[in-house]
Design a protein around this motif. Structure first.
Motif, PDB file in Angstrom:
ATOM      1  N   VAL A  11       0.863  -1.176   0.000  1.00 59.08           N
ATOM      2  CA  VAL A  11       0.000   0.000   0.000  1.00 59.08           C
ATOM      3  C   VAL A  11       0.901   1.228   0.000  1.00 59.08           C
ATOM      4  N   SER A  12       0.509   2.240  -0.763  1.00 56.74           N
ATOM      5  CA  SER A  12       1.325   3.445  -0.875  1.00 56.74           C
ATOM      6  C   SER A  12       0.443   4.669  -0.967  1.00 56.74           C
ATOM      7  N   HIS A  29      -6.574   9.455  -0.862  1.00 56.60           N
ATOM      8  CA  HIS A  29      -6.567   8.151  -1.519  1.00 56.60           C
ATOM      9  C   HIS A  29      -5.253   7.423  -1.232  1.00 56.60           C
ATOM     10  N   LEU A  30      -5.329   6.113  -1.244  1.00 55.73           N
ATOM     11  CA  LEU A  30      -4.158   5.248  -1.215  1.00 55.73           C
ATOM     12  C   LEU A  30      -4.225   4.320  -2.421  1.00 55.73           C
ATOM     13  N   LEU A  31      -3.068   3.767  -2.778  1.00 59.22           N
ATOM     14  CA  LEU A  31      -2.996   2.826  -3.902  1.00 59.22           C
ATOM     15  C   LEU A  31      -2.543   1.468  -3.387  1.00 59.22           C
ATOM     16  N   LEU A  32      -3.298   0.453  -3.723  1.00 60.64           N
ATOM     17  CA  LEU A  32      -2.956  -0.922  -3.366  1.00 60.64           C
ATOM     18  C   LEU A  32      -2.434  -1.615  -4.618  1.00 60.64           C
ATOM     19  N   LYS A  53       3.482 -19.056 -12.364  1.00 63.86           N
ATOM     20  CA  LYS A  53       2.343 -19.241 -13.262  1.00 63.86           C
ATOM     21  C   LYS A  53       1.395 -18.045 -13.163  1.00 63.86           C
ATOM     22  N   ASP A  54       0.495 -17.960 -14.122  1.00 66.55           N
ATOM     23  CA  ASP A  54      -0.502 -16.895 -14.092  1.00 66.55           C
ATOM     24  C   ASP A  54      -1.386 -17.008 -12.848  1.00 66.55           C
ATOM     25  N   CYS A  55      -1.840 -15.857 -12.354  1.00 68.48           N
ATOM     26  CA  CYS A  55      -2.845 -15.844 -11.292  1.00 68.48           C
ATOM     27  C   CYS A  55      -3.850 -14.746 -11.606  1.00 68.48           C
ATOM     28  N   ALA A  56      -5.034 -14.866 -11.063  1.00 70.65           N
ATOM     29  CA  ALA A  56      -6.105 -13.910 -11.331  1.00 70.65           C
ATOM     30  C   ALA A  56      -6.406 -13.103 -10.076  1.00 70.65           C
ATOM     31  N   ALA A  57      -6.493 -11.785 -10.250  1.00 70.51           N
ATOM     32  CA  ALA A  57      -6.892 -10.899  -9.148  1.00 70.51           C
ATOM     33  C   ALA A  57      -8.409 -10.767  -9.201  1.00 70.51           C
ATOM     34  N   TYR A  58      -9.080 -11.685  -8.531  1.00 74.48           N
ATOM     35  CA  TYR A  58     -10.533 -11.741  -8.596  1.00 74.48           C
ATOM     36  C   TYR A  58     -11.192 -10.655  -7.745  1.00 74.48           C
ATOM     37  N   HIS A  59     -12.312 -10.149  -8.253  1.00 68.80           N
ATOM     38  CA  HIS A  59     -13.184  -9.229  -7.507  1.00 68.80           C
ATOM     39  C   HIS A  59     -12.395  -8.032  -6.952  1.00 68.80           C
ATOM     40  N   ALA A  60     -12.689  -7.678  -5.715  1.00 68.58           N
ATOM     41  CA  ALA A  60     -11.980  -6.593  -5.020  1.00 68.58           C
ATOM     42  C   ALA A  60     -11.379  -7.168  -3.752  1.00 68.58           C
ATOM     43  N   PRO A  61     -10.300  -6.579  -3.268  1.00 61.24           N
ATOM     44  CA  PRO A  61      -9.755  -7.072  -1.991  1.00 61.24           C
ATOM     45  C   PRO A  61     -10.656  -6.665  -0.837  1.00 61.24           C
ATOM     46  N   PHE A  62     -10.724  -7.525   0.169  1.00 60.45           N
ATOM     47  CA  PHE A  62     -11.405  -7.161   1.419  1.00 60.45           C
ATOM     48  C   PHE A  62     -10.385  -6.455   2.308  1.00 60.45           C
ATOM     49  N   LEU A  63     -10.752  -5.296   2.820  1.00 61.02           N
ATOM     50  CA  LEU A  63      -9.831  -4.514   3.644  1.00 61.02           C
ATOM     51  C   LEU A  63     -10.352  -4.366   5.067  1.00 61.02           C
ATOM     52  N   ALA A 118      -5.626  -1.411  -7.010  1.00 59.00           N
ATOM     53  CA  ALA A 118      -6.927  -1.042  -6.460  1.00 59.00           C
ATOM     54  C   ALA A 118      -6.780   0.300  -5.758  1.00 59.00           C
ATOM     55  N   GLY A 119      -7.755   1.168  -5.960  1.00 58.56           N
ATOM     56  CA  GLY A 119      -7.735   2.460  -5.295  1.00 58.56           C
ATOM     57  C   GLY A 119      -8.502   2.412  -3.991  1.00 58.56           C
ATOM     58  N   ILE A 120      -8.013   3.117  -2.993  1.00 57.21           N
ATOM     59  CA  ILE A 120      -8.677   3.183  -1.690  1.00 57.21           C
ATOM     60  C   ILE A 120      -9.040   4.637  -1.408  1.00 57.21           C
ATOM     61  N   GLY A 121     -10.350   4.907  -1.331  1.00 56.14           N
ATOM     62  CA  GLY A 121     -10.807   6.223  -0.898  1.00 56.14           C
ATOM     63  C   GLY A 121     -10.941   6.219   0.603  1.00 56.14           C
ATOM     64  N   LEU A 122     -10.329   7.201   1.267  1.00 60.94           N
ATOM     65  CA  LEU A 122     -10.242   7.154   2.730  1.00 60.94           C
ATOM     66  C   LEU A 122     -11.386   7.854   3.445  1.00 60.94           C
TER      67      LEU A 122
END
Length: 237
Positions: free
Chosen positions: A113-114, A122-125, A133-143, A174-178
């Motif tokens: 996180v930055s 805002h923060l950036l995740l 191997k390939d991986c998928a970033a599914y949905h949104a992260p739970f924070l 992912a963007g984080i609005g604070l």
């Protein structure tokens, strides 16, 4: 004898003049496009299509040429399964193609996180595929900020058209609005952030705990976006 010679010479001159006159007339006819009598006209037929109508093979002036360009990139799901990713880093395949790709988790990826200068509050995740191997970033992260019991709200309007799939070394964001509207809630300072990665069924696949930038405040009115393939999209909400 002299008289006969003059008459003969005059007749010859008259004949020559007549011949020259005919020649000149013929040249004028050719210059004006007149064809000799009995000459057959020839024409180049236009190309005909299957319904009998004439058409030209030449493209219209200024008309762009159409070419079929092959799509570069891998096929989602791995070994030529026909679901083309057409992928630049972070670009996603359709949902059906991504179904067989394992989720990005704390075991095969890292999360950080930055802070960002714009937009404010805002923060950036960032998640990076560190596996082979390939991986998928599914949905949104739970924070979870600090010890909060409820997960942070997810912004439904940020849902992308397809799942973001990462090759080894690639990133998703992912963007984080604070904070919400000023005066709605009292901001609370937070020190740590729990990031829970999920699978295609939106089930937890592990949690990473991160140290938040100094002076991070939330008020419960913020949000987190779905995973995006580029920073600009993640921070546009």
């Amino acid at each position: 004898m002299r008289t006969n010679r003059i008459r003969t010479t005059a007749l010859a001159a008259t004949a020559l003049a007549a011949a020259l006159s005919l020649t000149a007339c013929g040249g004028d006819d050719q210059a004006m496009g007149t064809k000799p009598a009995g000459a057959a006209e020839t024409a180049t037929p236009a190309a005909a299509n299957t319904d009998g109508k004439a058409q030209s093979d030449a493209p219209e002036a200024g008309a762009p040429e159409t070419q079929t360009v092959p799509t570069e990139g891998k096929h989602a799901g791995g070994n030529g399964d026909g679901a083309n990713r057409g992928k630049k880093p972070g670009t996603a395949p359709n949902a059906e193609a991504a179904a067989s790709i394992p989720a990005c988790t704390p075991k095969n990826s890292t999360v950080k996180v930055s802070s960002v200068s714009r937009p404010i509050n805002h923060l950036l995740l960032t998640v990076t595929n560190t596996g082979s191997k390939d991986c998928a970033a599914y949905h949104a992260p739970f924070l979870r900020f600090d010890d909060a019991q409820a997960v942070y709200p997810v912004l439904d309007d940020s849902k992308p058209q397809a799942v973001v799939v990462l090759s080894p070394g690639e990133k998703a964001y992912a963007g984080i609005g604070l904070l919400g509207e000023p005066g709605e809630d009292e901001p609370v300072k937070s020190d740590n952030l729990g990031v829970i990665m999920v699978d295609k069924n939106n089930k937890s696949k592990g949690e990473a705990t991160l140290k938040l930038p100094a002076e991070t405040y939330t008020d419960g009115r913020g949000f987190v976006t779905y995973w995006q393939s580029d920073v600009e999209t993640a921070l546009m909400f």
